[in-house]
Design a protein around this motif. Structure first.
Motif, PDB file in Angstrom:
ATOM      1  N   VAL A  89       0.820  -1.214   0.000  1.00 25.81           N
ATOM      2  CA  VAL A  89       0.000   0.000   0.000  1.00 25.81           C
ATOM      3  C   VAL A  89       0.854   1.264   0.000  1.00 25.81           C
ATOM      4  O   VAL A  89       0.652   2.177  -0.809  1.00 25.81           O
ATOM      5  CB  VAL A  89      -0.969   0.004   1.205  1.00 25.81           C
ATOM      6  CG1 VAL A  89      -1.678   1.345   1.322  1.00 25.81           C
ATOM      7  CG2 VAL A  89      -1.990  -1.117   1.059  1.00 25.81           C
ATOM      8  N   ILE A 109      -3.912   9.488  -4.615  1.00 22.69           N
ATOM      9  CA  ILE A 109      -4.164   8.832  -3.336  1.00 22.69           C
ATOM     10  C   ILE A 109      -3.149   9.285  -2.296  1.00 22.69           C
ATOM     11  O   ILE A 109      -1.938   9.184  -2.515  1.00 22.69           O
ATOM     12  CB  ILE A 109      -4.090   7.296  -3.479  1.00 22.69           C
ATOM     13  CG1 ILE A 109      -5.195   6.803  -4.419  1.00 22.69           C
ATOM     14  CG2 ILE A 109      -4.204   6.616  -2.117  1.00 22.69           C
ATOM     15  CD1 ILE A 109      -5.097   5.321  -4.731  1.00 22.69           C
ATOM     16  N   VAL A 112      -5.090   5.355   2.510  1.00 25.09           N
ATOM     17  CA  VAL A 112      -6.006   4.259   2.190  1.00 25.09           C
ATOM     18  C   VAL A 112      -6.684   3.806   3.474  1.00 25.09           C
ATOM     19  O   VAL A 112      -6.008   3.549   4.487  1.00 25.09           O
ATOM     20  CB  VAL A 112      -5.252   3.074   1.542  1.00 25.09           C
ATOM     21  CG1 VAL A 112      -6.169   1.863   1.394  1.00 25.09           C
ATOM     22  CG2 VAL A 112      -4.673   3.486   0.190  1.00 25.09           C
ATOM     23  N   ILE A 124      -9.843  -2.910   1.572  1.00 21.01           N
ATOM     24  CA  ILE A 124      -9.826  -1.470   1.289  1.00 21.01           C
ATOM     25  C   ILE A 124     -11.260  -0.977   1.153  1.00 21.01           C
ATOM     26  O   ILE A 124     -12.074  -1.566   0.435  1.00 21.01           O
ATOM     27  CB  ILE A 124      -9.032  -1.177   0.003  1.00 21.01           C
ATOM     28  CG1 ILE A 124      -7.545  -1.451   0.225  1.00 21.01           C
ATOM     29  CG2 ILE A 124      -9.257   0.262  -0.453  1.00 21.01           C
ATOM     30  CD1 ILE A 124      -6.687  -1.210  -1.004  1.00 21.01           C
ATOM     31  N   TYR A 127     -10.552   5.873   0.127  1.00 20.35           N
ATOM     32  CA  TYR A 127      -9.304   6.541  -0.237  1.00 20.35           C
ATOM     33  C   TYR A 127      -9.390   8.001   0.217  1.00 20.35           C
ATOM     34  O   TYR A 127     -10.429   8.648   0.051  1.00 20.35           O
ATOM     35  CB  TYR A 127      -9.068   6.519  -1.744  1.00 20.35           C
ATOM     36  CG  TYR A 127      -8.942   5.141  -2.352  1.00 20.35           C
ATOM     37  CD1 TYR A 127      -7.810   4.362  -2.139  1.00 20.35           C
ATOM     38  CD2 TYR A 127      -9.948   4.627  -3.162  1.00 20.35           C
ATOM     39  CE1 TYR A 127      -7.688   3.111  -2.711  1.00 20.35           C
ATOM     40  CE2 TYR A 127      -9.843   3.377  -3.731  1.00 20.35           C
ATOM     41  CZ  TYR A 127      -8.703   2.621  -3.503  1.00 20.35           C
ATOM     42  OH  TYR A 127      -8.580   1.381  -4.056  1.00 20.35           O
ATOM     43  N   TRP A 153     -14.510   3.247  -1.991  1.00 21.18           N
ATOM     44  CA  TRP A 153     -13.796   2.412  -2.958  1.00 21.18           C
ATOM     45  C   TRP A 153     -14.504   2.407  -4.307  1.00 21.18           C
ATOM     46  O   TRP A 153     -13.854   2.473  -5.359  1.00 21.18           O
ATOM     47  CB  TRP A 153     -13.702   0.991  -2.392  1.00 21.18           C
ATOM     48  CG  TRP A 153     -13.022   0.042  -3.328  1.00 21.18           C
ATOM     49  CD1 TRP A 153     -11.687  -0.193  -3.446  1.00 21.18           C
ATOM     50  CD2 TRP A 153     -13.646  -0.780  -4.312  1.00 21.18           C
ATOM     51  NE1 TRP A 153     -11.433  -1.106  -4.432  1.00 21.18           N
ATOM     52  CE2 TRP A 153     -12.637  -1.493  -4.989  1.00 21.18           C
ATOM     53  CE3 TRP A 153     -14.982  -1.000  -4.684  1.00 21.18           C
ATOM     54  CZ2 TRP A 153     -12.899  -2.398  -6.009  1.00 21.18           C
ATOM     55  CZ3 TRP A 153     -15.258  -1.892  -5.719  1.00 21.18           C
ATOM     56  CH2 TRP A 153     -14.221  -2.583  -6.362  1.00 21.18           C
TER      57      TRP A 153
END
Length: 412
Positions: A89, A109, A112, A124, A127, A153
């Motif tokens: 990540v 991004i 996360v 996930i 964001y 997401w």
């Protein structure tokens, strides 16, 4: 449901159920499940003592909170290596450019969000995104608009058009990392990502990092650079490390690279390659600190202050008759830095020479050199040829790579 953002986890201590500290959290590993399902979080990358990074599966995580992570059961202490569909990540998703599914534009991004489902799995969920394209300011540096939003997401496109984190972003974010630690990070990546990052490093930085990687990965990266860039990088490496690397490639490639290198740099490397493998001459540093007996203590201290010298090389000044370039005139002795610090600045080196410590022959076996360094508690020793001329010096770090197992950099 539990929810936590990855950026808040970074650097947190990871404990076992008894309260003993396992290490610090450095990254989170997720696996893509296609464009229609959120990526699943499968584990954490934890840096344990010794700067080794290990994988802790989510099935071993008892709790994951904003101030600590607690795991249960036994943790495999094998060094983490990224596999197949695994995505890091922090290393690969932070600063990745994404596209919004509603057609409202793109963003970058910055964080996360992970959510724990009813089944106890982590995936996930959100964001934290900075809207807009990267722009350049008047200095040419990247900057972005400050409009930051939290998106779910499913508001982000996860198709083929999703861009990977740029290699230059990763390089800039890890600019202060020591070469050995940067090499560790590269070692954990898959081959494709490793080559992308290496290609974006400056020649000098790449040379420093290459010297810390296992032989196989050194050759892998060098081969991907192209002959001209590879020759430039080899010029930036210490001659003994460049010689070690060239010994791992084909004869044809070795000669092509040597021909492309600067003549002076190539000359030192050719000299090292001419020695039989396993001899002092094959692993020595051909450019130690060399002065004449008439040189003063002040001159010697100025010479060992040079930033490019390693601590081991800077610990000793070798005294010879001219010429001072290796192979020099007759070798006379050495002066340790402690002797320099105790002497008056105008005093000539010839007056404080240590002539009792014998240099090593350039044809001596490495095991002999190791015993010599250990017997006399030395960090370096001069190397002479059969005519008594200084041809180089061997430092502790020169021999360590040759007495440790071949795969020590990647050992668990």
């Amino acid at each position: 449901m539990s929810k936590i953002f990855v950026a808040r986890l970074l650097g947190l201590d990871v404990f076992d159920p008894l309260g003993d500290r396992l290490g610090r959290l450095r990254d989170v590993v997720v696996v893509s499940r296609g464009p229609k399902r959120p990526a699943a979080c499968v584990g954490l990358v934890v840096e344990v003592p010794g700067k080794r990074r290990v994988f802790v599966p989510m099935t071993r995580i008892q709790s994951m909170e904003a101030n600590q992570v607690i795991c249960n059961g036994l943790v495999n202490m094998r060094r983490f290596q990224q596999r197949g569909q695994e995505i890091l990540v922090v290393a690969e998703m932070f600063d990745r450019m994404i596209t919004f599914v509603d057609g409202s534009g793109r963003g970058v991004i910055e964080d996360v969000g992970l959510t724990q489902t009813r089944r106890g799995d982590w995936e996930i969920n959100e964001y934290y995104v900075q809207r807009g394209e990267p722009t350049a300011n008047i200095l040419g540096l990247r900057s972005r608009r400050r409009h930051k939003i939290l998106v779910s997401w499913d508001e982000v496109s996860h198709g083929a058009q999703t861009e990977p984190q740029s290699a230059d972003t990763f390089v800039a974010a890890h600019d202060e990392m020591k070469p050995a630690d940067f090499a560790d990070a590269l070692h954990e990546m898959n081959e494709k990502r490793r080559l992308e990052i290496a290609a974006h490093l400056q020649d000098e930085r790449l040379a420093d990092v290459l010297q810390e990687l296992p032989d196989r990965e050194q050759v892998e990266i060098l081969s991907a650079l192209g002959l001209e860039r590879a020759a430039d990088v080899l010029e930036e490496m210490d001659p003994d490390d460049a010689a070690d690397l060239l010994a791992e490639v084909s004869e044809e490639t070795k000669h092509q690279l040597l021909d492309l290198m600067n003549e002076e740099e190539a000359k030192d490397v050719r000299r090292l390659l001419a020695y039989p493998e396993g001899t002092a001459g094959s692993v020595m540093t051909p450019v130690p600190v060399i002065l004449t007996p008439e040189s003063t203590v002040a001159e010697a201290l100025a010479s060992v202050r040079l930033e490019e010298l390693s601590p081991a090389l800077a610990s000793t000044v070798y005294v010879v008759r001219p010429p001072l370039e290796t192979p020099t005139g007759r070798y006379l002795g050495q002066v340790h830095i402690q002797a320099l610090l105790r002497a008056a600045p105008p005093e000539p080196l010839g007056d404080i020479l240590d002539t009792e410590l014998e240099p090593m022959s350039d044809l001596a076996n490495i095991s002999e050199v190791v015993r010599h360094l250990a017997t006399y508690n030395l960090t370096s020793v001069g190397v002479t040829n059969k005519e008594g001329r200084l041809v180089g010096a061997i430092t502790v770090d020169d021999v360590l790579d040759h007495i440790l197992p071949d795969d020590w950099r990647s050992q668990d």
